[in-house]
Design a protein around this motif. Structure first.
Motif, PDB file in Angstrom:
ATOM      1  N   UNK A  29       0.874  -1.229   0.104  1.00 33.00           N
ATOM      2  CA  UNK A  29      -0.011   0.063  -0.063  1.00 33.00           C
ATOM      3  C   UNK A  29       0.868   1.400   0.223  1.00 33.00           C
ATOM      4  N   UNK A  30       0.404   2.346  -0.660  1.00 34.67           N
ATOM      5  CA  UNK A  30       1.070   3.614  -0.434  1.00 34.67           C
ATOM      6  C   UNK A  30       0.304   4.711  -0.261  1.00 34.67           C
ATOM      7  N   UNK A  31       0.541   5.494   0.992  1.00 35.95           N
ATOM      8  CA  UNK A  31      -0.159   6.473   1.260  1.00 35.95           C
ATOM      9  C   UNK A  31       0.020   7.876   0.997  1.00 35.95           C
ATOM     10  N   UNK A  32      -0.616   8.771   0.852  1.00 33.36           N
ATOM     11  CA  UNK A  32      -0.048  10.046   0.943  1.00 33.36           C
ATOM     12  C   UNK A  32       0.413  10.691   2.066  1.00 33.36           C
ATOM     13  N   UNK A  33       0.895  11.919   1.959  1.00 32.75           N
ATOM     14  CA  UNK A  33       1.406  12.279   3.414  1.00 32.75           C
ATOM     15  C   UNK A  33       0.283  12.481   4.482  1.00 32.75           C
ATOM     16  N   UNK A  34      -1.014  12.705   4.069  1.00 37.89           N
ATOM     17  CA  UNK A  34      -2.136  12.699   4.965  1.00 37.89           C
ATOM     18  C   UNK A  34      -2.737  11.381   5.295  1.00 37.89           C
ATOM     19  N   UNK A  35      -1.988  10.250   5.012  1.00 38.07           N
ATOM     20  CA  UNK A  35      -2.296   8.974   5.412  1.00 38.07           C
ATOM     21  C   UNK A  35      -3.441   8.282   4.283  1.00 38.07           C
ATOM     22  N   UNK A  36      -3.847   9.211   3.471  1.00 38.16           N
ATOM     23  CA  UNK A  36      -5.186   8.349   2.504  1.00 38.16           C
ATOM     24  C   UNK A  36      -4.356   7.423   1.497  1.00 38.16           C
ATOM     25  N   UNK A  37      -4.883   6.344   1.163  1.00 36.73           N
ATOM     26  CA  UNK A  37      -4.656   5.475   0.332  1.00 36.73           C
ATOM     27  C   UNK A  37      -4.648   5.826  -0.868  1.00 36.73           C
ATOM     28  N   UNK A  38      -3.421   5.811  -1.580  1.00 38.15           N
ATOM     29  CA  UNK A  38      -3.378   5.971  -3.187  1.00 38.15           C
ATOM     30  C   UNK A  38      -3.547   4.714  -4.150  1.00 38.15           C
ATOM     31  N   UNK A  39      -2.695   3.859  -3.651  1.00 37.27           N
ATOM     32  CA  UNK A  39      -2.642   2.492  -4.170  1.00 37.27           C
ATOM     33  C   UNK A  39      -2.477   1.341  -3.364  1.00 37.27           C
ATOM     34  N   UNK A  40      -3.197   0.221  -3.703  1.00 36.18           N
ATOM     35  CA  UNK A  40      -2.942  -1.065  -2.895  1.00 36.18           C
ATOM     36  C   UNK A  40      -3.059  -2.161  -3.925  1.00 36.18           C
ATOM     37  N   UNK A  41      -2.196  -3.000  -3.724  1.00 40.22           N
ATOM     38  CA  UNK A  41      -2.390  -4.383  -4.525  1.00 40.22           C
ATOM     39  C   UNK A  41      -1.867  -5.526  -3.651  1.00 40.22           C
ATOM     40  N   UNK A  42      -2.593  -6.633  -3.584  1.00 31.36           N
ATOM     41  CA  UNK A  42      -2.395  -7.610  -2.876  1.00 31.36           C
ATOM     42  C   UNK A  42      -2.235  -8.821  -3.855  1.00 31.36           C
ATOM     43  N   UNK A  43      -1.378  -9.483  -3.822  1.00 34.35           N
ATOM     44  CA  UNK A  43      -0.966 -10.620  -4.481  1.00 34.35           C
ATOM     45  C   UNK A  43      -1.896 -11.713  -4.180  1.00 34.35           C
ATOM     46  N   UNK A  44      -2.840 -12.321  -4.995  1.00 31.04           N
ATOM     47  CA  UNK A  44      -3.920 -13.223  -4.766  1.00 31.04           C
ATOM     48  C   UNK A  44      -3.636 -14.204  -4.029  1.00 31.04           C
ATOM     49  N   UNK A  45      -2.312 -14.633  -3.698  1.00 28.42           N
ATOM     50  CA  UNK A  45      -2.039 -15.569  -3.125  1.00 28.42           C
ATOM     51  C   UNK A  45      -1.565 -15.252  -1.519  1.00 28.42           C
ATOM     52  N   UNK A  46      -1.660 -13.944  -1.373  1.00 34.20           N
ATOM     53  CA  UNK A  46      -1.475 -13.417   0.003  1.00 34.20           C
ATOM     54  C   UNK A  46      -2.406 -13.633   1.032  1.00 34.20           C
ATOM     55  N   UNK A  48      -5.247 -12.996   3.858  1.00 35.19           N
ATOM     56  CA  UNK A  48      -6.314 -12.035   3.731  1.00 35.19           C
ATOM     57  C   UNK A  48      -6.042 -10.768   4.786  1.00 35.19           C
ATOM     58  N   UNK A  49      -5.249 -10.965   5.710  1.00 32.38           N
ATOM     59  CA  UNK A  49      -5.218  -9.439   6.669  1.00 32.38           C
ATOM     60  C   UNK A  49      -4.045  -8.823   6.196  1.00 32.38           C
ATOM     61  N   UNK A  50      -3.297  -9.117   5.161  1.00 32.16           N
ATOM     62  CA  UNK A  50      -2.018  -8.477   4.607  1.00 32.16           C
ATOM     63  C   UNK A  50      -2.440  -6.939   4.253  1.00 32.16           C
ATOM     64  N   UNK A  51      -3.630  -6.564   3.815  1.00 35.34           N
ATOM     65  CA  UNK A  51      -3.860  -5.221   3.634  1.00 35.34           C
ATOM     66  C   UNK A  51      -3.560  -4.380   4.934  1.00 35.34           C
ATOM     67  N   UNK A  52      -4.210  -4.887   6.010  1.00 37.46           N
ATOM     68  CA  UNK A  52      -4.264  -4.202   7.080  1.00 37.46           C
ATOM     69  C   UNK A  52      -3.073  -4.056   7.953  1.00 37.46           C
ATOM     70  N   UNK A  53      -2.182  -5.204   7.760  1.00 36.91           N
ATOM     71  CA  UNK A  53      -0.771  -5.097   8.381  1.00 36.91           C
ATOM     72  C   UNK A  53       0.002  -4.127   7.272  1.00 36.91           C
ATOM     73  N   UNK A  54      -0.066  -4.191   6.177  1.00 35.38           N
ATOM     74  CA  UNK A  54       0.857  -3.354   5.408  1.00 35.38           C
ATOM     75  C   UNK A  54       0.232  -1.824   5.549  1.00 35.38           C
ATOM     76  N   UNK A  55      -0.964  -1.641   5.908  1.00 33.94           N
ATOM     77  CA  UNK A  55      -1.541  -0.254   6.113  1.00 33.94           C
ATOM     78  C   UNK A  55      -1.044   0.220   7.405  1.00 33.94           C
ATOM     79  N   UNK A  56      -0.899  -0.706   8.574  1.00 31.18           N
ATOM     80  CA  UNK A  56      -0.538  -0.203   9.859  1.00 31.18           C
ATOM     81  C   UNK A  56       1.032   0.183   9.765  1.00 31.18           C
ATOM     82  N   UNK A  57       1.745  -0.627   8.866  1.00 33.91           N
ATOM     83  CA  UNK A  57       3.262  -0.190   9.004  1.00 33.91           C
ATOM     84  C   UNK A  57       3.422   0.980   8.269  1.00 33.91           C
TER      85      UNK A  57
END
Length: 142
Positions: A29-46, A48-57
């Motif tokens: 995931x890529x966030x802008x400086x205000x913390x808003x998501x600009x782009x997110x991709x999850x490999x279909x094999x990843x 299910x909670x990987x988006x939340x983990x990536x976002x928290x990082x």
């Protein structure tokens, strides 16, 4: 300002680095400086909670103003403080590598990337590759 086009290229380059390195399936995931998501991709094999983990990082880095490596150092020194931030930060915080600030060449903070799926060190390598692929500066907190 970080653009949608740059964010998309960062995500794609990070995923390509992971695939070329033989890493486990990633979510980026890529966030802008205000913390808003600009782009997110999850490999279909990843998983299910990987988006939340990536976002928290990524969001944790923005919230603290430094990369995941520095957050990890501070978590070791004051674990209760970092743990408490999960109740304050709406998108969470994870005190590990894999969250990297994105800066322009003048050092201005323009966003953050978070990656989850392989080891934190490998996630960070992919984040750096993604940022550098668009000619921006990665700030890991090292």
């Amino acid at each position: 300002m970080l653009t949608l086009e740059q964010a998309g290229r960062i995500v794609d380059a990070a995923l390509a680095k992971g695939a070329a390195s033989g890493f486990q399936p990633l979510c980026v995931i890529v966030l802008d400086a205000g913390g808003h998501a600009l782009a997110l991709k999850r490999d279909e094999r990843a998983s299910i909670s990987r988006p939340e983990i990536a976002t928290a990082k990524a969001a944790g880095c923005l919230g603290m103003g430094f990369g995941g490596r520095e957050i990890a150092k501070r978590a070791a020194a004051v674990p209760g403080f970092i743990s408490a931030l999960n109740t304050i930060f709406p998108k969470g915080i994870l005190p590990v590598p894999g969250g990297v600030l994105i800066r322009d060449h003048q050092g201005v903070l323009i966003g953050a990337i978070g990656i989850s799926g392989d080891t934190s060190d490998n996630d960070e390598l992919c984040a750096i590759a993604g940022i550098e692929a668009v000619g921006l500066v990665a700030d890991t907190g090292a």
